[in-house]
Design a protein around this motif. Structure first.
Motif, PDB file in Angstrom:
ATOM      1  N   LEU A 154      38.635  31.104  35.393  1.00  0.00           N
ATOM      2  CA  LEU A 154      38.381  30.153  36.481  1.00  0.00           C
ATOM      3  C   LEU A 154      37.009  30.392  37.104  1.00  0.00           C
ATOM      4  CD1 LEU A 154      41.925  29.957  38.121  1.00  0.00           C
ATOM      5  CD2 LEU A 154      40.838  28.307  36.572  1.00  0.00           C
ATOM      6  N   GLU A 155      36.612  31.654  37.224  1.00  0.00           N
ATOM      7  CA  GLU A 155      35.269  31.968  37.709  1.00  0.00           C
ATOM      8  C   GLU A 155      34.210  31.359  36.789  1.00  0.00           C
ATOM      9  OE1 GLU A 155      32.339  35.785  37.560  1.00  0.00           O
ATOM     10  OE2 GLU A 155      34.328  36.184  38.378  1.00  0.00           O
ATOM     11  N   ALA A 156      34.409  31.503  35.495  1.00  0.00           N
ATOM     12  CA  ALA A 156      33.462  30.969  34.505  1.00  0.00           C
ATOM     13  C   ALA A 156      33.327  29.460  34.635  1.00  0.00           C
ATOM     14  CB  ALA A 156      33.912  31.344  33.093  1.00  0.00           C
ATOM     15  N   LEU A 157      34.453  28.780  34.758  1.00  0.00           N
ATOM     16  CA  LEU A 157      34.437  27.321  34.850  1.00  0.00           C
ATOM     17  C   LEU A 157      33.758  26.834  36.126  1.00  0.00           C
ATOM     18  CD1 LEU A 157      38.028  26.601  33.501  1.00  0.00           C
ATOM     19  CD2 LEU A 157      35.862  26.213  32.303  1.00  0.00           C
ATOM     20  N   GLN A 158      33.863  27.626  37.194  1.00  0.00           N
ATOM     21  CA  GLN A 158      33.215  27.249  38.454  1.00  0.00           C
ATOM     22  C   GLN A 158      31.730  27.576  38.438  1.00  0.00           C
ATOM     23  OE1 GLN A 158      36.004  29.117  41.395  1.00  0.00           O
ATOM     24  NE2 GLN A 158      35.732  27.158  42.411  1.00  0.00           N
ATOM     25  N   SER A 159      31.374  28.760  37.943  1.00  0.00           N
ATOM     26  CA  SER A 159      29.979  29.197  38.049  1.00  0.00           C
ATOM     27  C   SER A 159      29.083  28.662  36.932  1.00  0.00           C
ATOM     28  CB  SER A 159      29.898  30.726  38.094  1.00  0.00           C
ATOM     29  OG  SER A 159      30.291  31.278  36.860  1.00  0.00           O
ATOM     30  N   SER A 160      29.666  28.318  35.796  1.00  0.00           N
ATOM     31  CA  SER A 160      28.880  27.810  34.658  1.00  0.00           C
ATOM     32  C   SER A 160      29.547  26.574  34.061  1.00  0.00           C
ATOM     33  CB  SER A 160      28.749  28.894  33.587  1.00  0.00           C
ATOM     34  OG  SER A 160      28.156  30.051  34.103  1.00  0.00           O
ATOM     35  N   PRO A 161      29.696  25.515  34.821  1.00  0.00           N
ATOM     36  CA  PRO A 161      30.448  24.348  34.334  1.00  0.00           C
ATOM     37  C   PRO A 161      29.841  23.707  33.087  1.00  0.00           C
ATOM     38  CG  PRO A 161      29.273  23.814  36.344  1.00  0.00           C
ATOM     39  CD  PRO A 161      29.148  25.301  36.153  1.00  0.00           C
ATOM     40  N   TYR A 162      28.522  23.791  32.938  1.00  0.00           N
ATOM     41  CA  TYR A 162      27.842  23.199  31.781  1.00  0.00           C
ATOM     42  C   TYR A 162      28.094  23.957  30.481  1.00  0.00           C
ATOM     43  CZ  TYR A 162      24.841  27.114  32.734  1.00  0.00           C
ATOM     44  OH  TYR A 162      24.395  28.387  32.949  1.00  0.00           O
ATOM     45  N   ALA A 163      28.667  25.156  30.583  1.00  0.00           N
ATOM     46  CA  ALA A 163      28.848  25.995  29.390  1.00  0.00           C
ATOM     47  C   ALA A 163      30.198  25.797  28.704  1.00  0.00           C
ATOM     48  CB  ALA A 163      28.673  27.467  29.770  1.00  0.00           C
ATOM     49  N   PHE A 164      31.067  24.976  29.295  1.00  0.00           N
ATOM     50  CA  PHE A 164      32.422  24.829  28.765  1.00  0.00           C
ATOM     51  C   PHE A 164      32.818  23.361  28.722  1.00  0.00           C
ATOM     52  CE2 PHE A 164      32.051  28.840  31.038  1.00  0.00           C
ATOM     53  CZ  PHE A 164      32.433  29.737  30.059  1.00  0.00           C
ATOM     54  N   ALA A 165      33.569  22.992  27.694  1.00  0.00           N
ATOM     55  CA  ALA A 165      34.066  21.621  27.604  1.00  0.00           C
ATOM     56  C   ALA A 165      35.148  21.379  28.653  1.00  0.00           C
ATOM     57  CB  ALA A 165      34.607  21.340  26.205  1.00  0.00           C
ATOM     58  N   SER A 166      35.935  22.388  28.931  1.00  0.00           N
ATOM     59  CA  SER A 166      36.974  22.282  29.935  1.00  0.00           C
ATOM     60  C   SER A 166      36.352  22.430  31.325  1.00  0.00           C
ATOM     61  CB  SER A 166      38.020  23.380  29.699  1.00  0.00           C
ATOM     62  OG  SER A 166      39.130  23.177  30.531  1.00  0.00           O
ATOM     63  N   SER A 167      37.081  21.987  32.330  1.00  0.00           N
ATOM     64  CA  SER A 167      36.559  22.072  33.688  1.00  0.00           C
ATOM     65  C   SER A 167      37.506  22.858  34.587  1.00  0.00           C
ATOM     66  CB  SER A 167      36.367  20.671  34.268  1.00  0.00           C
ATOM     67  OG  SER A 167      37.633  20.084  34.522  1.00  0.00           O
ATOM     68  N   TYR A 168      36.962  23.327  35.704  1.00  0.00           N
ATOM     69  CA  TYR A 168      37.766  24.035  36.695  1.00  0.00           C
ATOM     70  C   TYR A 168      38.907  23.136  37.187  1.00  0.00           C
ATOM     71  CZ  TYR A 168      39.173  26.325  41.005  1.00  0.00           C
ATOM     72  OH  TYR A 168      39.912  26.915  42.001  1.00  0.00           O
ATOM     73  N   GLU A 169      38.608  21.874  37.425  1.00  0.00           N
ATOM     74  CA  GLU A 169      39.619  20.940  37.916  1.00  0.00           C
ATOM     75  C   GLU A 169      40.794  20.816  36.945  1.00  0.00           C
ATOM     76  OE1 GLU A 169      36.291  20.302  37.873  1.00  0.00           O
ATOM     77  OE2 GLU A 169      36.057  20.593  40.033  1.00  0.00           O
ATOM     78  N   GLU A 170      40.500  20.880  35.659  1.00  0.00           N
ATOM     79  CA  GLU A 170      41.554  20.761  34.650  1.00  0.00           C
ATOM     80  C   GLU A 170      42.370  22.038  34.503  1.00  0.00           C
ATOM     81  OE1 GLU A 170      39.741  17.729  31.371  1.00  0.00           O
ATOM     82  OE2 GLU A 170      38.601  19.572  31.754  1.00  0.00           O
ATOM     83  N   GLU A 171      41.786  23.185  34.836  1.00  0.00           N
ATOM     84  CA  GLU A 171      42.472  24.452  34.583  1.00  0.00           C
ATOM     85  C   GLU A 171      42.912  25.211  35.824  1.00  0.00           C
ATOM     86  OE1 GLU A 171      41.129  27.006  31.511  1.00  0.00           O
ATOM     87  OE2 GLU A 171      40.325  25.380  30.309  1.00  0.00           O
ATOM     88  N   LYS A 172      42.545  24.743  37.014  1.00  0.00           N
ATOM     89  CA  LYS A 172      42.819  25.515  38.233  1.00  0.00           C
ATOM     90  C   LYS A 172      44.307  25.730  38.490  1.00  0.00           C
ATOM     91  CE  LYS A 172      42.561  21.532  41.293  1.00  0.00           C
ATOM     92  NZ  LYS A 172      41.779  20.843  42.291  1.00  0.00           N
ATOM     93  N   ASN A 173      45.159  24.903  37.935  1.00  0.00           N
ATOM     94  CA  ASN A 173      46.603  25.051  38.145  1.00  0.00           C
ATOM     95  C   ASN A 173      47.308  25.769  36.997  1.00  0.00           C
ATOM     96  OD1 ASN A 173      46.521  23.738  40.666  1.00  0.00           O
ATOM     97  ND2 ASN A 173      46.505  21.747  39.640  1.00  0.00           N
ATOM     98  N   GLN A 174      46.533  26.296  36.055  1.00  0.00           N
ATOM     99  CA  GLN A 174      47.118  27.075  34.958  1.00  0.00           C
ATOM    100  C   GLN A 174      47.757  28.333  35.533  1.00  0.00           C
ATOM    101  OE1 GLN A 174      47.477  26.338  31.844  1.00  0.00           O
ATOM    102  NE2 GLN A 174      46.037  24.686  31.542  1.00  0.00           N
ATOM    103  N   THR A 175      48.696  28.873  34.791  1.00  0.00           N
ATOM    104  CA  THR A 175      49.295  30.141  35.203  1.00  0.00           C
ATOM    105  C   THR A 175      48.957  31.213  34.174  1.00  0.00           C
ATOM    106  OG1 THR A 175      51.357  29.777  33.995  1.00  0.00           O
ATOM    107  CG2 THR A 175      51.237  28.898  36.261  1.00  0.00           C
ATOM    108  N   ALA A 176      49.119  32.434  34.578  1.00  0.00           N
ATOM    109  CA  ALA A 176      48.858  33.553  33.667  1.00  0.00           C
ATOM    110  C   ALA A 176      49.838  33.539  32.498  1.00  0.00           C
ATOM    111  CB  ALA A 176      48.942  34.873  34.423  1.00  0.00           C
ATOM    112  N   GLU A 177      50.978  32.877  32.680  1.00  0.00           N
ATOM    113  CA  GLU A 177      52.001  32.825  31.617  1.00  0.00           C
ATOM    114  C   GLU A 177      51.434  32.235  30.325  1.00  0.00           C
ATOM    115  OE1 GLU A 177      55.511  34.126  30.346  1.00  0.00           O
ATOM    116  OE2 GLU A 177      54.828  34.328  32.414  1.00  0.00           O
ATOM    117  N   LYS A 178      50.581  31.227  30.456  1.00  0.00           N
ATOM    118  CA  LYS A 178      49.941  30.618  29.285  1.00  0.00           C
ATOM    119  C   LYS A 178      49.211  31.675  28.468  1.00  0.00           C
ATOM    120  CE  LYS A 178      46.033  27.584  28.172  1.00  0.00           C
ATOM    121  NZ  LYS A 178      45.050  26.630  28.687  1.00  0.00           N
ATOM    122  N   TYR A 179      48.480  32.548  29.144  1.00  0.00           N
ATOM    123  CA  TYR A 179      47.698  33.556  28.450  1.00  0.00           C
ATOM    124  C   TYR A 179      48.561  34.725  27.991  1.00  0.00           C
ATOM    125  CZ  TYR A 179      44.026  30.599  30.095  1.00  0.00           C
ATOM    126  OH  TYR A 179      43.253  29.494  30.324  1.00  0.00           O
TER     127      TYR A 179
END
Length: 166
Positions: free
Chosen positions: A19-44
């Protein structure tokens, strides 16, 4: 500095750095913070428990996760000689000390051990000069440029596609 493949006990730390990566370097990832902010650790936890075709590595400094990278192998028969490097991120205060190269070399080591992998692909935003230099220093070469690959608000970012033949 320890670099190792992540396991289910690393899921909370991974989610945090992701989530830090998506916020601080949004241009570096296809995914966005808005799309992933509600993810849980369970996924990982699930991903790290049964890494069939996805292998995520982390760099730890005094047990703190400071850098990550993921290798994904292709599953289709005609593509299963290929893998992709994605989700590369190093905390800003840890950049420029060789950590990125250590992570890439760890991923390459894993790729060499996987049966049938012959080439590895990645994409990098054209303005990310340090990352492009890093990948080139590890043997990756540019094979194409995708104009306007990402769009954030009203700004476009071009990407270069790179490959390393093992």
């Amino acid at each position: 500095m320890e670099i190792r493949q992540l396991n289910r006990t690393d899921a909370e730390d991974y989610l945090s750095i992701r989530l830090e990566a998506l916020q601080s370097s949004p241009y570096a990832f296809a995914s966005s913070y808005e799309e992933e902010k509600n993810q849980t650790a369970e996924k990982y936890k699930n991903r790290f428990t049964t890494p069939a075709n996805t292998f995520t590595f982390g760099a730890f400094e005094e047990s703190q996760l400071v850098g990550v990278v993921t290798l994904i192998t292709e599953q289709l028969i005609k593509l299963n000689h290929r893998a992709n490097i994605v989700a590369m991120y190093i905390k800003p205060e840890k950049r420029g000390i060789g950590l990125g190269k250590d992570l890439i070399l760890k991923v390459l080591e894993k790729a060499y051990r996987l049966e049938g992998i012959e080439q590895i692909y990645l994409s990098v935003v054209t303005t990310n000069i340090p990352a492009k230099k890093l990948y080139a220093s590890c043997g990756f070469e540019i094979i194409g440029k995708e104009k306007r690959a990402l769009k954030i608000d009203n700004t476009y970012y071009d990407e270069e596609h790179m490959v390393l033949f093992l």
